[in-house]
Design an enzyme around this catalytic site. Sequence first.
Site, PDB file in Angstrom:
ATOM      1  CE  LYS A 116     -58.088  -8.135 -20.680  1.00  0.00           C
ATOM      2  NZ  LYS A 116     -56.702  -8.403 -20.340  1.00  0.00           N
ATOM      3  CD  GLU A 200     -51.929  -4.503 -25.667  1.00  0.00           C
ATOM      4  OE1 GLU A 200     -53.068  -4.994 -25.795  1.00  0.00           O
ATOM      5  OE2 GLU A 200     -51.262  -4.578 -24.617  1.00  0.00           O
ATOM      6  CG  HIS A 235     -49.398 -10.425 -12.615  1.00  0.00           C
ATOM      7  ND1 HIS A 235     -48.782  -9.449 -13.351  1.00  0.00           N
ATOM      8  CD2 HIS A 235     -48.802 -11.590 -12.958  1.00  0.00           C
ATOM      9  CE1 HIS A 235     -47.862 -10.001 -14.115  1.00  0.00           C
ATOM     10  NE2 HIS A 235     -47.844 -11.285 -13.890  1.00  0.00           N
ATOM     11  NE  ARG A 292     -63.893  -6.215  -9.069  1.00  0.00           N
ATOM     12  CZ  ARG A 292     -62.712  -5.738  -8.717  1.00  0.00           C
ATOM     13  NH1 ARG A 292     -62.613  -4.894  -7.711  1.00  0.00           N
ATOM     14  NH2 ARG A 292     -61.615  -6.078  -9.366  1.00  0.00           N
TER      15      ARG A 292
END
Lengths: 504, 504, 167, 167
Positions: A116, A200, A235, A292
């Site tokens: 990340k 954040e 999720h 991918r």
Amino acid sequence: MIKKILIANRGEIAVRVIRSCCEMGIKTVAIFSEADRKSLHVRYADEAYCIGPPPSTESYLRIDKILEVAKKSKSDAIHPGYGFLSENPEFSRRIKESGLIFIGPSEFSIRTMGDKISARQIMTKAGVPVVPGTKENILDKKQALNTVESIGLPVMIKAASGGGGKGMRLVKKKEMVWESVQAAKSEALDSFGDDSVYVEKYIESPHHIEFQILADQHGNVIHLFERECSVQRRHQKIIEETPSPLLTDNLRQEMGKCAINAAKAANYEGAGTIEFLVDNDLNYYFLEMNTRLQVEHPVTENVTGIDLVKEQIRIAGGQKLSYQQNEVTQNGHSIEARIYAEDSDNNFMPSPGIITKMTEPSGIGVRIDGYIFEGFEVPVFYDPLMSKLITYGRNREEAINRMKRCLDEYYLSGVKTSLHFLRRIMETPDFVEGKYDTHFIEQNHDFLFNTINEDNTMKNTEDLVAIASLLEYELNLNHASGNNHSPSHNPWKEFGRKLGITRL
Amino acid sequence: MIKKILIANRGEIAVRVIRSCCEMGIKTVAIFSEADRKSLHVRYADEAYCIGPPPSTESYLRIDKILEVAKKSKSDAIHPGYGFLSENPEFSRRIKESGLIFIGPSEFSIRTMGDKISARQIMTKAGVPVVPGTKENILDKKQALNTVESIGLPVMIKAASGGGGKGMRLVKKKEMVWESVQAAKSEALDSFGDDSVYVEKYIESPHHIEFQILADQHGNVIHLFERECSVQRRHQKIIEETPSPLLTDNLRQEMGKCAINAAKAANYEGAGTIEFLVDNDLNYYFLEMNTRLQVEHPVTENVTGIDLVKEQIRIAGGQKLSYQQNEVTQNGHSIEARIYAEDSDNNFMPSPGIITKMTEPSGIGVRIDGYIFEGFEVPVFYDPLMSKLITYGRNREEAINRMKRCLDEYYLSGVKTSLHFLRRIMETPDFVEGKYDTHFIEQNHDFLFNTINEDNTMKNTEDLVAIASLLEYELNLNHASGNNHSPSHNPWKEFGRKLGITRL
Amino acid sequence: MEIIVNKKNKEVKILERQANNLLVIVDNKKYHVDVKKIDKDTYSLLYKGKSYDLKVVSEYDKRKYSVKHQFNHYEVEIMDSVARYRKNRGNNDIEEDQSSISSPMPGKVVKIPIEVGDNVESGQTLIIISAMKMESEYKAKKNGKVKEILTTEGAIIEGNQSLILLE
Amino acid sequence: MEIIVNKKNKEVKILERQANNLLVIVDNKKYHVDVKKIDKDTYSLLYKGKSYDLKVVSEYDKRKYSVKHQFNHYEVEIMDSVARYRKNRGNNDIEEDQSSISSPMPGKVVKIPIEVGDNVESGQTLIIISAMKMESEYKAKKNGKVKEILTTEGAIIEGNQSLILLE
């Protein structure tokens, strides 16, 4: 030229890859765990090798065994599908070291975009907006207040070692900042043994919108527009569509360019997806890159007419992209619904089992990517995704109406499914109007789960349901009593399978 | 607004119409003969009424009974599908007289275009080329020679009352003209009791190419490009595709305009098809107009993205066309293969029966319009068409390769099918190169029917076939001996349907 | 067991069975095969890594199978004791065939242009059957006399049902 | 026959049957219905012209059916003599349930955090099962003592199998 591809996956995506290989005249090699001997990818491939027991750590995740099969079968290339080893940098490296082609990006790209922090740095350098915030541990009140001020409220305090919502605090008011940091630190320490937290920007009403890109080995990168993936449960995406009802044409162009820049910055090669969070004011932020093929890639194929698996294979074979950016257009509208083996009414509990009866929809504007068939047992070891129902329409309204029609035609017994839940989404006003974000399911909980539908024909239907059940009950009684299995001994022989012709 | 439609048809086309109605929120009423009680159109419609015994003269062709059901069910409109009453001018008239909407053209259009002579006259007036010739009876040698000279050799002498090839003579040389006329007259007299014959230009290597048109009630007419339908057996189409590999862009535009003129000249309303014969020199001649939906309409839907049934319904409801000519584009390539219940290796002999097992292809670029399901009995009374397999690709090569892949996935048992024959067509060099006309099947007879394929893996396959057959034989023996029907008593219980999970 | 595949005779013997893994000898060749029955019609075989999805279908006679692999068809006959006995008796199947007229498919009898007692010649039309909008004529396969007519004009018949018997 | 549909009791009696045509009385209402069984799960009913395609599925108990019509589900119970007898005995199904822990789905046993002889409280986790990448905890429904553990950690279990018994 690639002549034989090993598909290092199972389920619908393995079948999907085999289909495109078959259309290209490329031979296919399947691998399977002991739980998948009867799976469709084993039957549809030209070759198939068992690589271990059911748990994926002992089969589909075993790089050594997969490379052994690749060698034995003289495969030229390996397609990873999604999940399993598809985003494992070591897998990419070891395939290349074995002198084979990995149908996907380099070890470097996977590793860089998989982390990340490094992904965030690269994106920032490439001028792609990221969610404002710092990854630095908050140590004191002053630092906390300064950081929050620079980001702007609301913010999310997140545990550095976090996951699953633990050590997280949403802060909307300045006076709550320090208190929330302390609470988050305490919870983080309890949960992860590490009290590091960072701040954040909190995105309200976030939309999950992603861009499909294709990049060849010659530096050409194009995007194939966006997919709107905000309908999620636990999720996990369950409905995806393109075009997104939220984006404007200008924003679409701008984000598309960002996606291309992101791919270029990561030295990317192959098919990939740049995920963004977009808020209701159309601010967008880089979330992550999936290195991918995505589960939801068919909606992009429907509106662009491009077979993404074939493009992946061409790129891996060293060919240049078949299309320039201006040749890629977005025609019509496409929606995908994921059919899971799960009990949607019972907290989406998985429901593996044997498919005892299956009727799939067909006709105009329908595509099904699945791997199940009557008599197949959906294994307990893997993902509950059984098939993907994808509709296409001239516009969003037609694609939705077609999806409703197809969900009504779709019938599976033996396992519980998400079919009726998906059907309900299609008539939820927020979805129909295209006004939804990732809070869609929680915000529409009552509508989605309260499906008692008392219209005036209900009473008749209930009576007819009683009649049909009684007939089935009698039929079973008659089958059970007496040991005659011939329908001619049965008082309900008219219901049997005798040749209709003899009755005329 | 049309709210409820009676579908005066059965089989795949009834199901296809129901699907689009369902997507438009329009209620549907099915009619069925006693042979069709279990048919899918009965089960998928909102309402269903039996209108008589199996023979179509006593059911699907009974205008009175259909109108009675339309009244009883309070339908607003009637969709005729294709075949049966779809091109019966009386049906169109009587529906209008009953105050209902016929989803199709007026009695006048059907009648005018249904009669070969009046259709020919109207087309000539509208400037659409027709096959050169006269419809006048040839009475003497001089007239015969003059007529032939004006048309140009080769010509076909045809019996006015003719049909089925009787009373027909192909003439390639001038000195054979009178002899052939006399022979044709004699044969015509024998066969039809009428010795009238006429002369028509003989088209060598004819291509059967048709244009789809849509015309609304406000004078707007558009065409939706062509379909190439030259692959025929027993004068019935089996493969159709669009775009035609023969046409040039200029010719396509020109013929499209002709088709529009033809529709305007016939005061046409609804969806219709102008059929042309095209020779290898790209001369084209009006053949006939089909005043209804065609079996092969899905290939047009695939490349234009337009749902033709929905357009038919909108037009019948008085709405203007949703598209202008310049908004209709031809994207990609589409091929349809008709799956008949027939024995292709035995002169295409029909093969009705019960579908005991069915696996249909799916995945990218596939559409299936069918009406069969496992356990369904394909009735002996009607057309042997069970389903249509339609593929879409970016180009012709992809559409063909996809068709091959899908034909391999398609499996039906219980009836004989055309599947392997269609598969063979897909690899016939003339077809692959797009160089074929209506003589395709006869000209490729040896390739199509000589399917013994002795490659080096054949020997192994034969041995494995023997092994599988032996196992099935033993399984049947074990089922037959002893009256235990439980798989647990069976030495081959591993092959049974027991839960895989218990074996792990 | 003797098994005929597309007219080629093979001697097939199963030597070992362990769950789905078989060792089979066909003529002189040994096959280690992994076999799984998938559904009513389908066998999945893995042999030397190759995957074979075979459809094994039997219609009337459980000794005769029609097997499909990809787009190839194989006709199989299991020569068990019954089949060998039948074969040794001589091909009287064919003789029976010649004096009995039947249609391979169901349909409707359109016309029977002969009567019981008529003398017919080989090639003469005995019955016309209509199915799926197509008419088929069934002809005498030998000279003979009509012994029995087992159906009537307008009747609905099943496939493989005897319709007319010749003497 | 008494039949419960979505918790509503109905008295259903078939008065006449002629081939597919039935005359049925449900409570006081008469139904002329045309019924055809289409396949294992499917019944097609025509009533007053309306077409009902019903999926009628029974899992374990042949007295209980789950019926699907379009996207609506109906739970049905046929109250035959056995069902009535069971009901009159009192709802001991539920009592049995409370002392037996089972999972509705197959899966793998991840953890059994208790032992035989342990006293457990209502709500306490007794076993954790993993299936399809998701873990589910199964809890005691009453206070009690662990009588028997019928599985082990790491074992693969079937759905509806008894795993733990409480006293």
